[in-house]
Design an enzyme around this catalytic site. Structure first.
Site, PDB file in Angstrom:
ATOM      1  CG  MET A   1      -1.609   8.122   1.860  1.00 22.48           C
ATOM      2  SD  MET A   1      -2.668   8.494   0.469  1.00 22.48           S
ATOM      3  CE  MET A   1      -2.473   6.996  -0.450  1.00 22.48           C
TER       4      MET A   1
ATOM      5  CG  ASN B   1      -6.390   6.829   2.391  1.00 21.44           C
ATOM      6  OD1 ASN B   1      -6.914   7.914   2.655  1.00 21.44           O
ATOM      7  ND2 ASN B   1      -5.762   6.607   1.277  1.00 21.44           N
TER       8      ASN B   1
ATOM      9  CG  ASN C   1      -0.478   0.069   2.504  1.00 20.28           C
ATOM     10  OD1 ASN C   1       0.548   0.685   2.725  1.00 20.28           O
ATOM     11  ND2 ASN C   1      -1.160  -0.562   3.450  1.00 20.28           N
ATOM     12  N   GLY C   2       0.118   2.397  -0.130  1.00 14.41           N
ATOM     13  CA  GLY C   2       0.759   3.693  -0.242  1.00 14.41           C
ATOM     14  C   GLY C   2       1.098   4.308   1.094  1.00 14.41           C
TER      15      GLY C   2
ATOM     16  CG  HIS D   1      -9.288   1.707   0.215  1.00 14.73           C
ATOM     17  ND1 HIS D   1      -9.486   3.074   0.215  1.00 14.73           N
ATOM     18  CD2 HIS D   1      -7.942   1.541   0.150  1.00 14.73           C
ATOM     19  CE1 HIS D   1      -8.323   3.711   0.148  1.00 14.73           C
ATOM     20  NE2 HIS D   1      -7.363   2.799   0.099  1.00 14.73           N
TER      21      HIS D   1
ATOM     22  CD  GLU E   1      -4.331   8.187  -2.855  1.00 12.33           C
ATOM     23  OE1 GLU E   1      -3.528   7.540  -3.499  1.00 12.33           O
ATOM     24  OE2 GLU E   1      -4.993   7.715  -1.919  1.00 12.33           O
TER      25      GLU E   1
ATOM     26  N   GLY F   1     -10.451  -5.924   8.270  1.00 16.81           N
ATOM     27  CA  GLY F   1     -11.289  -5.002   7.505  1.00 16.81           C
ATOM     28  C   GLY F   1     -12.656  -5.542   7.136  1.00 16.81           C
TER      29      GLY F   1
HETATM   30  P1  FDA Z   1      -4.855  -7.445   4.896  1.00 19.24           P
HETATM   31  O1  FDA Z   1      -5.367  -7.558   3.506  1.00 19.24           O
HETATM   32  O2  FDA Z   1      -3.838  -6.415   5.176  1.00 19.24           O
HETATM   33  O3  FDA Z   1      -4.241  -8.837   5.346  1.00 19.24           O
HETATM   34  C1  FDA Z   1      -4.845 -10.071   5.103  1.00 19.24           C
HETATM   35  C2  FDA Z   1      -3.768 -11.128   4.984  1.00 19.24           C
HETATM   36  O4  FDA Z   1      -4.381 -12.417   5.023  1.00 19.24           O
HETATM   37  C3  FDA Z   1      -2.982 -11.075   3.689  1.00 19.24           C
HETATM   38  O5  FDA Z   1      -1.601 -11.120   3.969  1.00 19.24           O
HETATM   39  C4  FDA Z   1      -3.441 -12.318   2.925  1.00 19.24           C
HETATM   40  O6  FDA Z   1      -2.425 -12.880   2.121  1.00 19.24           O
HETATM   41  C5  FDA Z   1      -3.802 -13.252   4.054  1.00 19.24           C
HETATM   42  N1  FDA Z   1      -4.793 -14.279   3.711  1.00 19.24           N
HETATM   43  C6  FDA Z   1      -5.938 -14.136   2.999  1.00 19.24           C
HETATM   44  N2  FDA Z   1      -6.613 -15.294   2.937  1.00 19.24           N
HETATM   45  C7  FDA Z   1      -5.881 -16.186   3.621  1.00 19.24           C
HETATM   46  C8  FDA Z   1      -6.048 -17.572   3.907  1.00 19.24           C
HETATM   47  N3  FDA Z   1      -7.135 -18.256   3.494  1.00 19.24           N
HETATM   48  N4  FDA Z   1      -5.085 -18.218   4.620  1.00 19.24           N
HETATM   49  C9  FDA Z   1      -3.969 -17.549   5.053  1.00 19.24           C
HETATM   50  N5  FDA Z   1      -3.767 -16.231   4.806  1.00 19.24           N
HETATM   51  C10 FDA Z   1      -4.719 -15.568   4.105  1.00 19.24           C
HETATM   52  N6  FDA Z   1      -4.944   1.748   2.961  1.00 19.24           N
HETATM   53  C11 FDA Z   1      -4.592   2.866   3.623  1.00 19.24           C
HETATM   54  O7  FDA Z   1      -5.103   3.113   4.711  1.00 19.24           O
HETATM   55  N7  FDA Z   1      -3.676   3.725   3.070  1.00 19.24           N
HETATM   56  C12 FDA Z   1      -3.106   3.511   1.860  1.00 19.24           C
HETATM   57  O8  FDA Z   1      -2.261   4.283   1.406  1.00 19.24           O
HETATM   58  C13 FDA Z   1      -3.493   2.337   1.133  1.00 19.24           C
HETATM   59  N8  FDA Z   1      -3.010   2.087  -0.123  1.00 19.24           N
HETATM   60  C14 FDA Z   1      -3.277   0.885  -0.741  1.00 19.24           C
HETATM   61  C15 FDA Z   1      -2.677   0.570  -1.966  1.00 19.24           C
HETATM   62  C16 FDA Z   1      -2.889  -0.677  -2.532  1.00 19.24           C
HETATM   63  C17 FDA Z   1      -2.248  -1.024  -3.851  1.00 19.24           C
HETATM   64  C18 FDA Z   1      -3.701  -1.639  -1.883  1.00 19.24           C
HETATM   65  C19 FDA Z   1      -3.953  -3.014  -2.456  1.00 19.24           C
HETATM   66  C20 FDA Z   1      -4.310  -1.328  -0.673  1.00 19.24           C
HETATM   67  C21 FDA Z   1      -4.109  -0.064  -0.103  1.00 19.24           C
HETATM   68  N9  FDA Z   1      -4.697   0.252   1.125  1.00 19.24           N
HETATM   69  C22 FDA Z   1      -4.381   1.438   1.750  1.00 19.24           C
HETATM   70  C23 FDA Z   1      -5.627  -0.676   1.805  1.00 19.24           C
HETATM   71  C24 FDA Z   1      -5.017  -1.414   3.001  1.00 19.24           C
HETATM   72  O9  FDA Z   1      -3.786  -2.014   2.631  1.00 19.24           O
HETATM   73  C25 FDA Z   1      -6.013  -2.467   3.495  1.00 19.24           C
HETATM   74  O10 FDA Z   1      -7.196  -1.793   3.886  1.00 19.24           O
HETATM   75  C26 FDA Z   1      -5.491  -3.259   4.673  1.00 19.24           C
HETATM   76  O11 FDA Z   1      -4.316  -3.959   4.328  1.00 19.24           O
HETATM   77  C27 FDA Z   1      -6.523  -4.250   5.182  1.00 19.24           C
HETATM   78  O12 FDA Z   1      -6.054  -4.815   6.384  1.00 19.24           O
HETATM   79  P2  FDA Z   1      -6.592  -6.207   6.899  1.00 19.24           P
HETATM   80  O13 FDA Z   1      -5.950  -6.473   8.216  1.00 19.24           O
HETATM   81  O14 FDA Z   1      -8.080  -6.208   6.841  1.00 19.24           O
HETATM   82  O15 FDA Z   1      -6.130  -7.296   5.819  1.00 19.24           O
END
Ligand code: FDA
Length: 502
Positions: free
Chosen positions: A116, A479, A113-114, A441, A356, A469
């Site tokens: 933020m 974000n 992610n970025g 998101h 943003e 999330g």
């Molecule tokens: P998160 O997705 O972080 O973690 C879940 C984990 O579980 C992953 O590592 C996945 O591999 C694992 N998993 C899934 N299924 C599984 C299974 N069956 N068995 C084992 N492991 C499993 N937000 C923000 O606030 N500021 C920002 O700048 C950005 N920018 C951004 C850019 C990009 C490109 C993306 C894709 C996303 C963002 N985000 C963001 C969003 C932010 O990254 C996102 O909201 C959070 O990572 C979500 O956190 P969680 O803890 O919910 O899950």
């Protein structure tokens, strides 16, 4: 084989999972974490752990033979290219009318992610998450999350003078010229490091086109914050390349089946765990899918009928504007955004937009101003289990995104009118000016207070918790990761005090 008995299992190593692991370990509990992605700590053929955005390879995307970039086209030319299949760090899950990007690996979304780290608005949280104890949340859990994550602010020198932030200054000036409010956006990227790399005194990351496929330097991702602290206790074991595939109630405990994956995603074996406490932290899609799948297989019964509901893309809408030739955005651009356009002070309902000012580092001046807008869209969709296809589906349609597009249009039509500029219509394929078809998101599916109680306890399943999330109701207005982290802190505090007192 016989199940491996562990006292506490955390599924997923993103924000929710990392908070859960740290707080459990600091309270003296042994924790096993399962993560389907890789442990990103070994340099590849080019000496880097992560590939650059502009040079994708098998490290870039999760099990794809072709990249699936958010900006898919430029002046009529498709940007996606063939890559070697690999268990890469960025997943894009394609549903009928919505593509969902997720980070995959130890550290989850923090890897891609970025950075933020934006505080949610108190009035909006009260609106979308009624019942959340907001006094406590704002006084204690948000500041705690900010400290642990290492949130900091761009320096004056970078913002006002660096060539890497010319795009941000132009985005600000053109917005302010139309009476729009522009606000600073805090980040977990270390801005002292960014100053050094911008000056050529440290290896480049934000200044070297690194972001959605990982940052090799500068970003305080979870492996440097929560997960580092959790592992330092000596009580936390992380099983990478291990994907949970089903949960079954077994007396007072849960049996969790998992598949071990190779570097190209092939299943190389299975492993079974048994734990009295399981914390689901696989993200909005991952956690919801595990519960839907486990219910369909008969392993979990009595789950809330509201499982799968309340899903939304946080109003994500991307767009580009074409600047005039006397308004360059810079050949050099930092991948870390630092400013946002914010109309919440004077807009209401679904017209509220926080956009943003995003980089588009192309190595040449493109005169393109890119924005990732987050709207207060009230559209929600449902994730459900398609038994015939054996996969999760999402009933989001293009019409669900219409309110977001209207809100974003209002904001940027005004800027275009004042500047005499136009939208870039070449970024997302031929049929869209605004990206209403993907999100960074994903939120919801197991909304707090419906599928779980107020403390993330899955209803009817003593010992099963949700901390990620999937708890957020489809829209947070900003974000999301700071809010998700703080929410996990609040949940773990309650769970440790009420359920795990030794
Ligand atoms: P998160 O997705 O972080 O973690 C879940 C984990 O579980 C992953 O590592 C996945 O591999 C694992 N998993 C899934 N299924 C599984 C299974 N069956 N068995 C084992 N492991 C499993 N937000 C923000 O606030 N500021 C920002 O700048 C950005 N920018 C951004 C850019 C990009 C490109 C993306 C894709 C996303 C963002 N985000 C963001 C969003 C932010 O990254 C996102 O909201 C959070 O990572 C979500 O956190 P969680 O803890 O919910 O899950």
């Amino acid at each position: 084989g016989a199940p491996v008995d562990v006292p506490a299992l955390v599924i997923g190593t993103g924000y929710g999972g990392s908070v859960a692991a740290l707080r459990l370990a600091l309270a003296g509990h042994r924790v096993t974490m399962l993560e389907m992605g890789q442990e990103w700590n070994r340099p590849g053929h080019d000496g880097r752990v992560f590939a650059r955005m502009t040079e994708p390879d098998e490290r870039s995307m999760w099990l794809r033979r072709r990249t699936a970039m958010p900006i898919s086209h430029l002046t009529g030319v498709p940007l996606d290219r063939p890559i070697k299949l690999g268990a890469g760090v960025l997943d894009r899950v394609d549903f009928a009318a919505m593509g969902v990007y997720c980070g995959v690996g130890v550290g989850g979304g923090s890897l891609v992610n970025g950075g933020m780290a934006v505080r949610p608005r108190r009035d909006y949280l009260a609106e979308v998450m009624p019942g959340l104890p907001l006094d406590d949340f704002f006084a204690r859990h948000l500041p705690l999350a900010e400290r642990e994550l290492g949130v900091n602010h761009v320096t004056e020198a970078l913002l006002e003078a660096s060539p890497y932030y010319q795009y941000a200054r132009l985005g600000r000036d053109t917005a302010q010229a139309s009476g729009r409010r522009v606000v600073p956006v805090p980040n977990v990227y270390d801005f002292a490091y960014l100053e050094q790399e911008a000056a050529g005194q440290a290896p480049g990351s934000a200044t070297a086109n690194e972001v959605i496929f990982g940052n090799n330097h500068g970003k305080r991702d979870l492996t440097k914050t929560y997960l580092a602290r959790a592992r330092a206790t000596g009580l936390v074991t992380v099983q990478a390349a291990t994907r949970a595939s089903g949960i079954e109630r077994a007396g007072d405990a849960f049996v969790v089946r998992a598949e071990m994956l190779t570097a190209d995603g092939t299943v190389s074996g299975t492993v079974v765990y048994r734990a009295p406490r399981v914390f689901l932290a696989a993200g909005s899609l991952g956690t919801t899918e595990l519960l839907l799948r486990s219910r369909a297989a008969g392993g979990l019964t009595g789950l809330s009928e509201e499982l799968g509901f309340g899903w939304g893309p946080n109003g994500n809408t991307m767009l580009g504007r074409a600047n005039h030739v006397w308004q360059p955005t810079g050949a050099r651009q930092s991948t870390i955004p630092v400013l946002g356009i914010d109309n919440w002070a004077y807009a209401t309902g679904q017209d509220r937009v926080f956009a943003e000012i995003a980089p588009f580092p192309a190595g040449i001046d493109t005169y393109l101003s890119l924005y990732l807008a987050i709207t207060a869209s009230a559209s929600r969709a449902r994730l459900s289990w398609d038994a015939t296809a054996g996969r999760m589906i999402l009933d989001w349609t293009r019409a669900h995104a219409a309110a977001s597009v209207t809100a974003v249009r209002r904001t940027f039509d005004a800027i275009n009118a004042k500047q005499g500029s136009t939208y870039r219509v070449d970024l997302f394929g031929s049929d869209r000016t605004f990206s209403d078809h993907f999100t960074y998101h994903p939120l919801g599916g197991c909304v707090l207070g419906t599928v779980t109680d107020r403390a993330g306890r899955v209803r009817g399943q003593g010992g099963l918790y949700i901390v990620d999330g999937s708890l957020a109701p489809g829209s947070l207005g900003v974000n999301p990761f700071l809010t998700i982290t703080a929410l996990a802190e609040q949940i773990m505090e309650t769970v440790l005090a009420e359920d795990l007192r030794s």
